[in-house]
Design a protein around this motif. Structure first.
Motif, short mmCIF file in Angstrom:
data_model
loop_
_atom_site.label_atom_id
_atom_site.label_comp_id
_atom_site.label_asym_id
_atom_site.label_seq_id
_atom_site.Cartn_x
_atom_site.Cartn_y
_atom_site.Cartn_z
N SER A 192 0.66 -1.30 0.02
CA SER A 192 0.03 0.12 -0.08
C SER A 192 0.92 1.07 0.04
O SER A 192 1.99 1.28 0.46
CB SER A 192 -0.81 0.08 1.47
N THR A 193 0.42 1.90 -0.68
CA THR A 193 1.07 3.61 -0.75
C THR A 193 0.97 4.24 0.68
O THR A 193 0.09 3.87 1.36
CB THR A 193 0.53 4.17 -1.72
N PRO A 194 1.89 4.93 1.12
CA PRO A 194 1.79 5.86 2.40
C PRO A 194 0.49 6.72 2.15
O PRO A 194 -0.04 6.99 3.34
CB PRO A 194 3.02 6.68 2.52
N GLU A 195 0.10 7.03 1.21
CA GLU A 195 -1.20 7.94 1.00
C GLU A 195 -2.38 7.05 1.24
O GLU A 195 -3.30 7.46 2.28
CB GLU A 195 -1.45 8.59 -0.32
N PHE A 196 -2.51 5.83 0.94
CA PHE A 196 -3.36 5.11 1.24
C PHE A 196 -3.69 4.74 2.69
O PHE A 196 -4.76 4.72 3.35
CB PHE A 196 -3.27 3.70 0.34
N ARG A 197 -2.29 4.42 3.25
CA ARG A 197 -2.42 4.23 4.51
C ARG A 197 -2.65 5.04 5.67
O ARG A 197 -3.17 4.99 6.42
CB ARG A 197 -1.02 3.76 4.90
N CYS A 198 -2.27 6.37 5.09
CA CYS A 198 -2.68 7.62 5.94
C CYS A 198 -4.31 7.75 5.89
O CYS A 198 -4.76 7.92 7.00
CB CYS A 198 -1.86 8.61 5.55
N HIS A 199 -4.82 7.69 4.85
CA HIS A 199 -6.21 7.92 4.58
C HIS A 199 -7.06 6.80 5.43
O HIS A 199 -8.19 7.02 5.89
CB HIS A 199 -6.61 8.24 3.18
N ALA A 200 -6.13 5.64 5.37
CA ALA A 200 -7.04 4.57 5.93
C ALA A 200 -7.02 4.49 7.41
O ALA A 200 -7.76 3.84 7.94
CB ALA A 200 -6.35 3.21 5.53
N PHE A 201 -6.15 5.31 7.96
CA PHE A 201 -6.23 5.45 9.48
C PHE A 201 -7.33 5.90 10.06
O PHE A 201 -7.61 7.29 10.14
CB PHE A 201 -4.76 6.21 9.94
N LEU A 202 -8.21 5.02 10.54
CA LEU A 202 -9.41 5.44 11.30
C LEU A 202 -10.15 6.35 10.21
O LEU A 202 -11.39 7.14 10.78
CB LEU A 202 -9.05 6.29 12.51
N GLN A 203 -10.04 6.19 9.11
CA GLN A 203 -10.90 7.02 7.96
C GLN A 203 -10.75 8.66 8.37
O GLN A 203 -11.64 9.29 8.19
CB GLN A 203 -12.32 6.60 8.17
N MET A 204 -9.57 9.06 8.91
CA MET A 204 -9.42 10.64 9.44
C MET A 204 -8.99 11.29 8.50
O MET A 204 -8.20 10.98 7.32
CB MET A 204 -8.58 10.60 10.68
N SER A 205 -9.44 12.45 8.12
CA SER A 205 -9.17 13.44 7.42
C SER A 205 -7.67 14.14 7.76
O SER A 205 -7.24 13.94 9.03
CB SER A 205 -9.99 14.19 6.84
N GLY A 206 -7.24 15.03 7.04
CA GLY A 206 -6.21 15.83 7.33
C GLY A 206 -4.72 15.50 6.98
O GLY A 206 -3.81 15.62 7.44
N CYS A 207 -4.81 14.26 5.73
CA CYS A 207 -3.56 14.02 5.52
C CYS A 207 -2.89 14.78 4.65
O CYS A 207 -3.40 15.38 3.69
CB CYS A 207 -3.75 12.48 4.78
N THR A 208 -1.53 14.97 4.54
CA THR A 208 -0.74 15.83 3.70
C THR A 208 0.40 15.00 3.60
O THR A 208 0.99 14.48 4.38
CB THR A 208 -0.46 17.29 4.28
N GLU A 209 1.13 15.26 2.11
CA GLU A 209 2.29 14.87 1.62
C GLU A 209 3.29 15.66 1.83
O GLU A 209 3.40 17.04 1.92
CB GLU A 209 2.24 14.81 0.15
N LEU A 210 4.70 14.84 2.50
CA LEU A 210 5.60 15.59 2.82
C LEU A 210 6.76 15.36 1.37
O LEU A 210 6.45 14.87 0.62
CB LEU A 210 6.60 14.78 3.81
#
Lengths: 228, 157
Positions: free
Chosen positions: A136-154
């Motif tokens: 899985s991509t880091p983007e997918f894993r970030c968004h999958a975390f408790l379906q929380m929003s607020g993910c940003t790319e570094l």
């Protein structure tokens, strides 16, 4: 001010200091061990790169495929250079004035963490390697975390988010202490989940006084001390 | 004796001196603690290899690490931090001393501070200060003279 007056001023200003020598030496040595491991790992990677370059023509000739049945290791993979028992001491070197509280027992062998107390807050850093073989991509894993929003790319392709948790815990015999934890999570392209958190007292009126903000926690999580 | 044990004995003996220099360079305890730890880490990595004079090596590493840290942290000059805490002595006198030191060192660039600390706190001759900082003896003399001049101006305000 002449030479003599400057000498007197500096001598007096530098007298009467009482550094915690044992603590400084222990932290310096811990940081030195991490630095030495990182340099050795760097040398090992360089040697492997040279060896790999020499192998490529051979593999091309016989149609071989390196490690066909083994796990894929993405290019630019990093290795953790801080062992579990030094997570706390190394974290302490990043927060001058802190003291190691514990290296919490991991609930999974691929997770390691250390906690220090700093200005009354518990600061924890953990490295979770369970995802290093996860496609899985880091983007997918970030968004999958408790379906929380607020993910940003570094800039390096990692994805990050921060959130707070309010929870009770018992500290000491019969002492209830409600805490609020500010936590920053970073999912790296090579599969690691880095977490840095600041747990502090949560007051009845809903206010807290975190010593570290999300940006500083993120810097701790991404500090070069953890990986080669 | 193991190398780690040898390093520990050396570090325990030298840390008070390193901390004193770090405190004068940084101007605060936390900055000094961080600087000493980073210096000890560098010495640790080199330990066991040929170091002719470990004490001089550590002191040089400290000053160079300080200069490197300042370059990394900012492209412009950081103000000299307040000098908050000296452990013993008369509080009034120490307070005056902190004020004096702050007034004298505030506004000096990190290299000038390093020159002052090596020359006047550590008592090193010009040539040795130059060698440790990687500059010419003439540059050390000029910087010392300029830093003292600025200190004199600030002290008289």
């Amino acid at each position: 001010m002449n030479d003599h007056e400057m000498t007197m001023l500096l001598e007096r200003a530098g007298s009467g200091l009482s550094p915690d020598v044992a603590d400084l030496v222990a932290r310096g040595a811990a940081r030195g061990r991490a630095l030495r491991r990182r340099r050795r790992a760097g040398v090992a990677v360089a040697v492997l790169a040279v060896a790999g370059a020499a192998l490529v023509p051979v593999l091309a000739m016989d149609g071989g495929r390196p490690d066909a049945d083994g796990p894929a290791v993405p290019a630019g993979d990093h290795a953790i250079v801080v062992p579990l028992e030094e997570m706390g001491p190394v974290l302490a070197t990043l927060l001058p004035g802190s003291r190691v509280v514990a290296n919490p027992e991991p609930f999974h062998y691929e997770i390691q963490a250390g906690t220090v107390r700093w200005h009354g807050d518990d600061i924890t850093m953990s490295i979770d390697a369970q995802g290093t073989n996860n496609p899985s991509t880091p983007e997918f894993r970030c968004h999958a975390f408790l379906q929380m929003s607020g993910c940003t790319e570094l800039a390096d392709g990692s994805w990050t988010m921060s959130h707070t948790l309010v929870g009770g815990r018992v500290e000491g015999p019969g002492t209830d202490l409600t805490t609020q934890t500010l936590e920053v999570r970073v999912w790296t392209p090579d599969g690691y989940l880095l977490q840095a958190s600041d747990a502090t007292h949560y007051f009845d009126d809903g206010t807290t006084t975190h010593e570290l903000d999300a940006e500083r926690l993120r810097k701790i999580a991404l500090d070069e001390m953890w990986f080669d | 004796m193991s190398k780690d044990r040898e390093f520990e004995e050396f570090a325990v003996a030298r840390t008070p001196q390193l901390f004193r220099s770090a405190y004068l360079l940084c101007g605060d305890r936390h900055g000094a603690e961080d600087l000493v730890q980073e210096t000890l880490a560098k010495v640790y990595v080199k330990w066991g290899r040929r170091i002719d004079n470990p004490a001089a090596y550590a002191q040089t590493a400290l000053v160079r690490t300080f200069l490197s840290q300042r370059r990394r942290k900012t492209n412009h000059e950081l103000p000299y931090a307040d000098l908050p805490d000296v452990a013993s002595g008369d509080p009034t006198e120490l307070s005056d001393l902190r004020t004096d030191l702050h007034r004298v060192l505030a506004g000096l660039v990190p290299l000038d501070r390093a020159v002052l600390v090596l020359r006047y706190a550590d008592g090193l001759p010009v040539d040795e200060v130059a060698e440790r900082l990687g500059v010419s003896p003439g540059a050390v003399k000029n910087r010392s003279m300029r830093a003292l001049q600025r200190a004199r101006e600030r002290a008289s305000r």
